[in-house]
Design an enzyme around this catalytic site. Sequence first.
Site, PDB file in Angstrom:
ATOM      1  N   CYS A   7      12.717   8.115  -6.710  1.00  0.00           N
ATOM      2  CA  CYS A   7      11.318   7.887  -7.109  1.00  0.00           C
ATOM      3  C   CYS A   7      10.566   9.174  -7.423  1.00  0.00           C
ATOM      4  CB  CYS A   7      10.590   7.106  -6.026  1.00  0.00           C
ATOM      5  SG  CYS A   7      11.466   5.607  -5.586  1.00  0.00           S
ATOM      6  N   HIS A  11       3.034   7.643  -6.252  1.00  0.00           N
ATOM      7  CA  HIS A  11       4.161   6.752  -6.517  1.00  0.00           C
ATOM      8  C   HIS A  11       3.835   5.383  -5.933  1.00  0.00           C
ATOM      9  CE1 HIS A  11       7.953   4.870  -6.672  1.00  0.00           C
ATOM     10  NE2 HIS A  11       8.201   4.988  -5.381  1.00  0.00           N
ATOM     11  N   ASN A  64       7.673  -1.610  -7.246  1.00  0.00           N
ATOM     12  CA  ASN A  64       8.143  -0.226  -7.239  1.00  0.00           C
ATOM     13  C   ASN A  64       9.145  -0.035  -8.382  1.00  0.00           C
ATOM     14  OD1 ASN A  64       9.420   2.204  -6.727  1.00  0.00           O
ATOM     15  ND2 ASN A  64       9.680   1.853  -4.532  1.00  0.00           N
TER      16      ASN A  64
HETATM   17  C1  LIG Z   1      10.002  -2.583   3.329  1.00  0.00           C
HETATM   18  C2  LIG Z   1       8.626  -2.810   3.928  1.00  0.00           C
HETATM   19  C3  LIG Z   1       7.748  -3.564   2.956  1.00  0.00           C
HETATM   20  C4  LIG Z   1       8.781  -3.655   5.186  1.00  0.00           C
HETATM   21  O1  LIG Z   1       7.510  -3.823   5.796  1.00  0.00           O
HETATM   22  P1  LIG Z   1       7.342  -3.578   7.360  1.00  0.00           P
HETATM   23  O2  LIG Z   1       5.958  -3.908   7.676  1.00  0.00           O
HETATM   24  O3  LIG Z   1       7.839  -2.178   7.641  1.00  0.00           O
HETATM   25  O4  LIG Z   1       8.294  -4.678   7.953  1.00  0.00           O
HETATM   26  P2  LIG Z   1       9.569  -4.508   8.898  1.00  0.00           P
HETATM   27  O5  LIG Z   1      10.720  -3.952   8.136  1.00  0.00           O
HETATM   28  O6  LIG Z   1       9.159  -3.786  10.153  1.00  0.00           O
HETATM   29  O7  LIG Z   1       9.841  -6.024   9.231  1.00  0.00           O
HETATM   30  C5  LIG Z   1       8.897  -6.833   9.909  1.00  0.00           C
HETATM   31  C6  LIG Z   1       9.404  -8.251   9.901  1.00  0.00           C
HETATM   32  O8  LIG Z   1       9.261  -8.811   8.591  1.00  0.00           O
HETATM   33  C7  LIG Z   1      10.520  -9.353   8.171  1.00  0.00           C
HETATM   34  N1  LIG Z   1      10.618  -9.200   6.727  1.00  0.00           N
HETATM   35  C8  LIG Z   1      11.122  -8.155   6.024  1.00  0.00           C
HETATM   36  N2  LIG Z   1      11.058  -8.433   4.712  1.00  0.00           N
HETATM   37  C9  LIG Z   1      10.503  -9.655   4.585  1.00  0.00           C
HETATM   38  C10 LIG Z   1      10.186 -10.472   3.498  1.00  0.00           C
HETATM   39  N3  LIG Z   1      10.394 -10.086   2.232  1.00  0.00           N
HETATM   40  N4  LIG Z   1       9.622 -11.678   3.732  1.00  0.00           N
HETATM   41  C11 LIG Z   1       9.390 -12.098   4.982  1.00  0.00           C
HETATM   42  N5  LIG Z   1       9.676 -11.371   6.077  1.00  0.00           N
HETATM   43  C12 LIG Z   1      10.232 -10.172   5.877  1.00  0.00           C
HETATM   44  C13 LIG Z   1      11.552  -8.544   8.926  1.00  0.00           C
HETATM   45  O9  LIG Z   1      12.765  -9.265   9.008  1.00  0.00           O
HETATM   46  C14 LIG Z   1      10.905  -8.393  10.260  1.00  0.00           C
HETATM   47  O10 LIG Z   1      11.061  -9.576  11.002  1.00  0.00           O
HETATM   48  P3  LIG Z   1      11.263  -9.517  12.599  1.00  0.00           P
HETATM   49  O11 LIG Z   1      10.015  -8.906  13.127  1.00  0.00           O
HETATM   50  O12 LIG Z   1      11.439 -10.962  12.933  1.00  0.00           O
HETATM   51  O13 LIG Z   1      12.484  -8.678  12.813  1.00  0.00           O
HETATM   52  C15 LIG Z   1       7.964  -1.448   4.295  1.00  0.00           C
HETATM   53  O14 LIG Z   1       8.600  -0.890   5.425  1.00  0.00           O
HETATM   54  C16 LIG Z   1       8.012  -0.452   3.184  1.00  0.00           C
HETATM   55  O15 LIG Z   1       7.403  -0.623   2.148  1.00  0.00           O
HETATM   56  N6  LIG Z   1       8.717   0.673   3.401  1.00  0.00           N
HETATM   57  C17 LIG Z   1       8.872   1.693   2.395  1.00  0.00           C
HETATM   58  C18 LIG Z   1       9.971   1.269   1.491  1.00  0.00           C
HETATM   59  C19 LIG Z   1       9.983   2.008   0.204  1.00  0.00           C
HETATM   60  O16 LIG Z   1       8.987   2.399  -0.297  1.00  0.00           O
HETATM   61  N7  LIG Z   1      11.183   2.181  -0.342  1.00  0.00           N
HETATM   62  C20 LIG Z   1      11.392   2.775  -1.594  1.00  0.00           C
HETATM   63  C21 LIG Z   1      11.369   4.230  -1.512  1.00  0.00           C
HETATM   64  S1  LIG Z   1      10.623   4.871  -2.927  1.00  0.00           S
END
Ligand SMILES: CC(C)(COP(=O)(O)OP(=O)(O)OC[C@H]1O[C@@H](n2cnc3c(N)ncnc32)[C@H](O)[C@@H]1OP(=O)(O)O)[C@@H](O)C(=O)NCCC(=O)NCCS
Length: 328
Positions: free
Chosen positions: A115, A255, A285
């Site tokens: 990214c 980003h 993204n």
């Molecule tokens: C990926 C992202 C959206 C997840 O959000 P989060 O608030 O961190 O959520 P978590 O990973 O802690 O998961 C929380 C819960 O939601 C659930 N969950 C994850 N994705 C889900 C979805 N699409 N729909 C429903 N539930 C979901 C998980 O399983 C977890 O459930 P649990 O509590 O029962 O285990 C977030 O961490 C993020 O944006 N991270 C940066 C990723 C990124 O930018 N990557 C690219 C790099 S450029």
Amino acid sequence: MAKTNAGILGTGHSYPEGILTNADLEKIVDTSDEWITTRTGIKQRRKAAPNEYTSQFAVRASCEAIERAELKAADIDLILCATVTPDQILPSTACLIQAQLGANNAAAMDIVAACSGFLYGLALADPMIRAGQSKYALVIGAEILTRYVDYTDRGTCVLFGDGAGAAVLGPVEEGRGILAAKICSDGRYEEQLYARGGGTKGGFSAETIARGDHFFKMKGNELFKVAVRSMTDISREVLDQAGLKTEDVSLFIPHQANQRITDAVANKLDVDNSIVYSNIAMHGNTSSASIPIGLDECVEAGRVHDGDVILMASFGGGVTWGGAVMRW
Ligand SMILES: CC(C)(COP(=O)(O)OP(=O)(O)OC[C@H]1O[C@@H](n2cnc3c(N)ncnc32)[C@H](O)[C@@H]1OP(=O)(O)O)[C@@H](O)C(=O)NCCC(=O)NCCS
């Protein structure tokens, strides 16, 4: 002889027609529009058709950027294409773009910095132009991420979309253009976002494909913290280097990874929401394409004015991060 800076002379962007909404995702994976909207800010993303490929969008974005810079493809002497989703392993997507544009006087190569790729490109083209090594450089971010997304993994498949953005850089008078740019990496965090299949280490076979080794794997919440920290720090660093403060910034294009990441960075930098660009609801993204697409959308919407200070910051798999500040 008067010194020159490198500045952006023209921008362009292009998306596939196909749209994948949160409602579409609800039908294929255990998720909900409510979860995706509140946890990421994303409502829909573009998805390329099976017969579309990365360089097609890159070429469309590039043609627009070259035209707006009032140049011809033959004027371009350097093409840097940031992508983690190339048309093919060899040759580089930049070379395929060079041929399609007819940019016969250009050196061309890809940048693999996820990214942060577009800001890597800006940071590399900048000294090339200032040193007179290159006159007009085309820097592109182009991705078809949906090809490498596992649509059974709800933690990643809701995030990524496709598109391309491009910018033509050339000499501008001192005090304008890129005032400071910095790029960084820390490969110790490689496990946070990776795709092992297809390389010399992970290999490729019917087995690796069946296992989905070529799909992106991500530790989302760990990456979240690195993203907020690195984008905030690099923003402060480039502003400092340019002798500017956050109050001087007219437009901040981070980003587009997650609306909550954007909000946290803007909050830490203490910049007003009105100057922070966000298109994540519409596009998700798009990795290296997200900043050049955002910049071109701002230009088209009349949000960029002569003399404006524009701050850009990114982070991505690697991990990599980068920042740049420029005066339009
Ligand atoms: C990926 C992202 C959206 C997840 O959000 P989060 O608030 O961190 O959520 P978590 O990973 O802690 O998961 C929380 C819960 O939601 C659930 N969950 C994850 N994705 C889900 C979805 N699409 N729909 C429903 N539930 C979901 C998980 O399983 C977890 O459930 P649990 O509590 O029962 O285990 C977030 O961490 C993020 O944006 N991270 C940066 C990723 C990124 O930018 N990557 C690219 C790099 S450029």
